[in-house]
Design a protein around this motif. Structure first.
Motif, PDB file in Angstrom:
ATOM      1  N   UNK A  16       0.819  -1.212   0.000  1.00  0.00           N
ATOM      2  CA  UNK A  16       0.000   0.000   0.000  1.00  0.00           C
ATOM      3  C   UNK A  16       0.855   1.266   0.000  1.00  0.00           C
ATOM      4  N   UNK A  17       1.982   1.222   0.712  1.00  0.00           N
ATOM      5  CA  UNK A  17       2.873   2.394   0.872  1.00  0.00           C
ATOM      6  C   UNK A  17       4.308   1.915   0.669  1.00  0.00           C
ATOM      7  N   UNK A  18       4.873   2.211  -0.487  1.00  0.00           N
ATOM      8  CA  UNK A  18       6.157   1.632  -0.908  1.00  0.00           C
ATOM      9  C   UNK A  18       7.303   1.829   0.085  1.00  0.00           C
ATOM     10  N   UNK A  19       7.257   2.866   0.898  1.00  0.00           N
ATOM     11  CA  UNK A  19       8.358   3.132   1.834  1.00  0.00           C
ATOM     12  C   UNK A  19       7.987   2.873   3.296  1.00  0.00           C
ATOM     13  N   UNK A  20       6.919   2.138   3.520  1.00  0.00           N
ATOM     14  CA  UNK A  20       6.489   1.846   4.893  1.00  0.00           C
ATOM     15  C   UNK A  20       7.627   1.199   5.677  1.00  0.00           C
ATOM     16  N   UNK A  49       5.749  10.671  -0.606  1.00  0.00           N
ATOM     17  CA  UNK A  49       6.812   9.954   0.080  1.00  0.00           C
ATOM     18  C   UNK A  49       6.555   8.452   0.195  1.00  0.00           C
ATOM     19  N   UNK A  50       5.417   7.989  -0.318  1.00  0.00           N
ATOM     20  CA  UNK A  50       5.127   6.561  -0.299  1.00  0.00           C
ATOM     21  C   UNK A  50       4.977   6.003   1.097  1.00  0.00           C
ATOM     22  N   UNK A  51       4.345   6.786   1.962  1.00  0.00           N
ATOM     23  CA  UNK A  51       4.138   6.376   3.352  1.00  0.00           C
ATOM     24  C   UNK A  51       2.697   6.677   3.730  1.00  0.00           C
ATOM     25  N   UNK A  56       3.513  10.038   8.133  1.00  0.00           N
ATOM     26  CA  UNK A  56       3.864  11.422   7.802  1.00  0.00           C
ATOM     27  C   UNK A  56       3.538  12.335   8.981  1.00  0.00           C
ATOM     28  N   UNK A  57       2.367  12.156   9.568  1.00  0.00           N
ATOM     29  CA  UNK A  57       1.960  12.979  10.718  1.00  0.00           C
ATOM     30  C   UNK A  57       2.960  12.831  11.853  1.00  0.00           C
ATOM     31  N   UNK A  58       3.350  11.607  12.119  1.00  0.00           N
ATOM     32  CA  UNK A  58       4.305  11.347  13.205  1.00  0.00           C
ATOM     33  C   UNK A  58       5.649  12.028  12.941  1.00  0.00           C
TER      34      UNK A  58
END
Length: 78
Positions: A16-20, A49-51, A56-58
């Motif tokens: 879902x998010x490439x950089x998780x 950013x793929x996250x 991102x919030x954190x």
């Protein structure tokens, strides 16, 4: 005592998010701060950013970012 099973795997999150769960590089952090200051939204930053938005919030809160996305981060519960 056995550790509880996670509801997801890192691989599933990365679909879902490439950089998780990847470490932030100094360049990525600087880019994040700049884009936040320019007024880019939390959801747009997540896409760029793929996250996930939570990640991102954190990060925005951790680096004391300034801008609309940083305000969203506080409301998001980052």
């Amino acid at each position: 005592m056995a550790e509880p099973l996670k509801a997801y795997t890192v691989l599933e999150k990365r679909q879902a998010h490439r950089n998780a769960y990847q470490r932030w590089t100094p360049d990525e952090e600087e880019d994040l701060l700049n884009r936040c200051a320019q007024g880019v939204s939390l959801s747009a930053l997540a896409e760029m950013f793929g996250r996930g938005e939570g990640a991102i919030a954190s990060r925005l809160m951790k680096v004391d970012a300034v801008g609309p996305a940083a305000d969203e981060a506080v409301e998001f519960g980052g």
